[in-house]
Motif scaffolding. Structure first.
Motif, short mmCIF file in Angstrom:
data_model
loop_
_atom_site.label_atom_id
_atom_site.label_comp_id
_atom_site.label_asym_id
_atom_site.label_seq_id
_atom_site.Cartn_x
_atom_site.Cartn_y
_atom_site.Cartn_z
N VAL A 65 0.83 -1.20 0.00
CA VAL A 65 0.00 0.00 0.00
C VAL A 65 0.86 1.26 0.00
O VAL A 65 0.56 2.24 -0.69
CB VAL A 65 -0.97 -0.02 1.19
N ILE A 66 1.95 1.25 0.77
CA ILE A 66 2.86 2.39 0.76
C ILE A 66 3.46 2.57 -0.63
O ILE A 66 3.53 3.69 -1.16
CB ILE A 66 3.97 2.21 1.82
N GLY A 67 3.89 1.47 -1.24
CA GLY A 67 4.43 1.54 -2.59
C GLY A 67 3.42 2.05 -3.60
O GLY A 67 3.75 2.89 -4.46
N PHE A 68 2.18 1.58 -3.48
CA PHE A 68 1.13 2.07 -4.37
C PHE A 68 0.90 3.56 -4.17
O PHE A 68 0.75 4.31 -5.15
CB PHE A 68 -0.18 1.31 -4.12
N SER A 69 0.88 4.01 -2.92
CA SER A 69 0.66 5.43 -2.63
C SER A 69 1.73 6.29 -3.26
O SER A 69 1.45 7.36 -3.81
CB SER A 69 0.62 5.65 -1.11
N ILE A 70 2.98 5.83 -3.21
CA ILE A 70 4.09 6.57 -3.81
C ILE A 70 3.90 6.70 -5.32
O ILE A 70 4.00 7.79 -5.89
CB ILE A 70 5.42 5.88 -3.48
N VAL A 71 3.62 5.59 -5.97
CA VAL A 71 3.49 5.58 -7.43
C VAL A 71 2.27 6.39 -7.87
O VAL A 71 2.34 7.21 -8.80
CB VAL A 71 3.41 4.14 -7.95
N PHE A 72 1.13 6.16 -7.21
CA PHE A 72 -0.10 6.86 -7.59
C PHE A 72 0.05 8.36 -7.40
O PHE A 72 -0.36 9.16 -8.25
CB PHE A 72 -1.27 6.34 -6.75
N SER A 73 0.67 8.77 -6.29
CA SER A 73 0.86 10.19 -6.05
C SER A 73 1.80 10.81 -7.08
O SER A 73 1.55 11.92 -7.57
CB SER A 73 1.42 10.42 -4.64
N ALA A 74 2.87 10.10 -7.41
CA ALA A 74 3.82 10.63 -8.38
C ALA A 74 3.17 10.85 -9.74
O ALA A 74 3.34 11.90 -10.38
CB ALA A 74 5.02 9.68 -8.50
N ILE A 75 2.39 9.88 -10.19
CA ILE A 75 1.76 9.96 -11.50
C ILE A 75 0.70 11.05 -11.54
O ILE A 75 0.68 11.90 -12.44
CB ILE A 75 1.16 8.60 -11.90
N THR A 76 -0.21 11.04 -10.57
CA THR A 76 -1.30 12.02 -10.59
C THR A 76 -0.78 13.44 -10.34
O THR A 76 -1.30 14.41 -10.91
CB THR A 76 -2.36 11.67 -9.54
N SER A 77 0.24 13.57 -9.50
CA SER A 77 0.81 14.90 -9.26
C SER A 77 1.48 15.45 -10.51
O SER A 77 1.34 16.64 -10.84
CB SER A 77 1.81 14.85 -8.10
N TYR A 78 2.19 14.60 -11.23
CA TYR A 78 2.82 15.02 -12.48
C TYR A 78 1.76 15.49 -13.48
O TYR A 78 1.91 16.54 -14.12
CB TYR A 78 3.63 13.86 -13.07
N ILE A 79 0.70 14.71 -13.61
CA ILE A 79 -0.39 15.08 -14.53
C ILE A 79 -1.00 16.42 -14.12
O ILE A 79 -1.24 17.30 -14.96
CB ILE A 79 -1.47 13.99 -14.56
#
Length: 438
Positions: free
Chosen positions: A388-402
Motif C-alpha cells: 500500500v505504501i508503494g502504491f501510494s508513492i506511485v499513484f501520487s507521483a503519476i497524478t501529481s505530475y499530470i
C-alpha cells in the motif's frame, strides 16, 4: 458506504477485540449519541484551528519576509477552495458506492450533498458532522503541498493545481483507503491517514519541487525562516489540532479514543526530543526549528499507528522517526538536488513511510500493541503495508505530475517572473505586504 465497513475504519481495534459484531447489531437502527456528537464536533473545531491559522502560521514563519503573506494567502484560499469542492462532489465520490468502479472511486449518489440532511446519521453522529470532519482532512491535505513550491509559484497556478490534484488524486486515494475501495478491503493498518495524507503529499511535494524548479539564490542567498516565533506558534497549533485529527477518527467518546489521543501526544513529544538530541549532537546546539520539526515528524509517523499501538510503542515511533527525517532533510535532500522549500517530503513523505512500517512492528502484542485483525499476524500484515505504501508513492507521483503539467498548460507556466520573484510574492502577486514597518 455500508455501516459495518464504515465502522471497520473508524474503530479498527474492534477487529482485534472481536467487537465488530456489536457494532453491526446497532447498524440497522442507528441512534444519535449526544456525547459522541459533542466529542467529534469539538475535534472538528480543533482540526480547523490546526489548518487555519496553524498550518498557515507554521509555513508563514518559514518563509522570507517578502513572501509571508503569499503563504498565508495560499493556505487560506486553498482550504476554502477544497471545502467547496468537497461539498460539490468530493464527499460523494469518496463515501458512496461506486458500483463496478467501487475499488477505485465512489459514486454520485450524494452529489451536491443530496440526501444528506439534518436527520441522517452516520453511526451515532449526524452525517452532516461526519461530512464536516472528513472535509477537514480533505482541506488540510493539499494545503500541506504549498510548502514544497513556496516563494516562486503563480497564485493562479496554485488554485488550478489544487483543483485538479484534489479531483484526480485525493478523492480516489481517500475512497480507496477509507471509502470501501481496494486498499480498504485489503486491510492496511493506517488509522488516520499515513498514506492518504502524508505519503501522498510528500511525493507530490517532490514532483512539485522538480517541476516548479528551485528558488533563485538557493545555495548562495539566505533562505532562513524570517519568524521562528510564528513558526513555533503555528507548530503548536498543529500539535493541538493533531490530537483531534487522530482522536476524532474513532467518532465516539470512549476509552479507545483517549488511547489514540494519548498515543498521538506521546509520539509528538518523543519526536521533539529525538530531533533535538540529534541536532544537538550534530551541530553542537539545539534549535527551535529542530524541536518543532521533530514534533511534526512524530505526529506524522504516529498518524497511521495511533489506533494500533500502545503508549510505549508511540514513544518508540517518535524516537525512531526523527533521526531518519533529519537524515532526509540534511543528507537526502541535497543528494536529490530539489528545492523542497519547507521540507514537505523530508518530514511528511519520509515520516509517513517510516510510520507506516513501524505501525505493523509496534502493533505486535509483544511490543505492547493491540495486535492484528483475525487471521493476520506480523508476517502477513507487513507485505500489505509495503504494498500500500508503494502504491501510494506511485499513484501520487503519476497524478501529481499530470496535475502540474495540466496546470502549466492552463496557466502558461507554473513560475512567476524573475522580477516578481525578486520583489517577493506579497507585493507582486497580492499588492500588499505582510508587514508594514513604518
Amino acid at each position: 458506504m455500508k455501516p459495518i465497513s464504515f465502522l471497520r475504519w473508524i474503530a479498527p481495534a474492534a477487529l482485534v477485540f472481536g467487537a465488530s459484531s456489536l457494532w453491526a447489531q446497532g447498524a440497522d437502527a442507528p441512534t444519535l449519541n449526544a456525547g459522541d456528537t459533542a466529542f467529534v464536533f469539538a475535534c472538528c473545531i480543533a482540526v480547523w484551528l490546526m489548518t487555519i491559522p496553524g498550518l498557515a502560521l507554521f509555513y508563514g514563519g518559514l518563509a522570507r519576509t517578502k513572501n509571508v503573506l503569499s503563504i498565508l494567502m495560499q493556505v487560506f484560499t486553498v482550504t476554502s477552495l477544497i471545502t467547496v469542492l468537497w461539498a460539490l462532489y468530493g464527499y460523494s465520490l469518496t463515501f458512496t458506492d461506486g458500483g463496478s468502479a467501487q475499488s477505485f472511486i465512489g459514486g454520485l449518489d450524494k452529489l451536491f450533498l443530496q440526501g444528506v440532511t439534518k436527520d441522517s446519521l452516520q453511526g451515532t453522529i449526524p452525517e452532516l458532522l461526519y461530512f464536516f470532519f472528513m472535509l477537514l482532512f480533505a482541506a488540510i491535505t493539499p494545503a500541506i503541498i504549498v510548502g514544497a513550491f513556496a516563494e516562486r509559484i503563480k497564485f493562479a497556478a496554485v488554485l488550478v493545481f489544487m483543483t485538479i490534484w484534489f479531483t484526480i488524486n485525493y478523492v480516489p486515494m481517500a475512497h480507496m483507503g477509507w471509502g470501501g475501495g481496494w486498499v480498504f478491503q485489503l486491510g492496511a493498518q493506517d488509522f488516520a491517514g499515513g498514506n492518504v495524507v502524508h505519503v501522498n503529499v510528500g511525493i507530490a511535494a517532490l514532483v512539485g519541487a522538480w517541476m516548479v524548479g528551485a528558488r533563485k539564490g538557493v545555495g548562495t542567498a539566505s533562505m532562513a525562516p524570517h519568524n521562528m516565533t510564528m513558526t513555533m506558534t503555528g507548530g503548536s497549533l498543529l500539535w493541538v489540532g493533531w490530537l483531534a485529527f487522530c482522536g476524532g477518527c474513532v467518532l465516539a467518546a470512549n476509552g479507545f479514543a483517549m488511547l489514540v489521543v494519548l498515543n498521538t501526544m506521546l509520539g509528538a513529544a518523543a519526536g521533539t526530543l529525538s530531533w533535538m538530541l540529534v541536532e544537538w549532537l550534530h551541530r553542537g546546539r539545539p534549535s527551535m526549528l529542530g524541536a518543532v520539526s521533530g514534533a511534526i515528524a512524530g505526529l506524522v509517523a504516529i498518524t497511521p499507528a495511533c489506533g494500533f499501538v500502545g503508549p510505549m510503542g508511540a514513544i518508540a515511533i517518535g524516537l525512531i522517526v526523527s533521526p531518519i527525517c533529519v537524515w532526509a532533510v540534511e543528507k537526502l535532500k541535497p543528494m536529490i538536488g530539489l528545492d523542497d522549500s519547507f521540507d514537505v517530503f523530508g518530514v511528511h513523505g519520509v515520516g509517513g513511510i517510516v510510520g507506516g512500517i513501524l505501525t505493523t512492528i509496534f502493533a505486535m502484542p509483544a511490543l505492547g500493541g493491540l495486535g492484528f485483525a483475525e487471521g493476520r499476524d506480523f508476517a502477513s500484515q507487513m507485505p500489505i503495508q509495503l504494498l500500500v505504501i508503494g502504491f501510494s508513492i506511485v499513484f501520487s507521483a503519476i497524478t501529481s505530475y499530470i496535475a502540474f503539467k495540466a496546470t502549466a498548460l492552463i496557466c502558461g507556466g507554473l513560475r512567476v517572473s524573475e522580477d516578481d520573484e525578486q520583489e517577493g510574492l506579497d507585493m507582486s502577486a497580492h499588492g500588499e505586504p505582510g508587514y508594514k514597518l513604518s
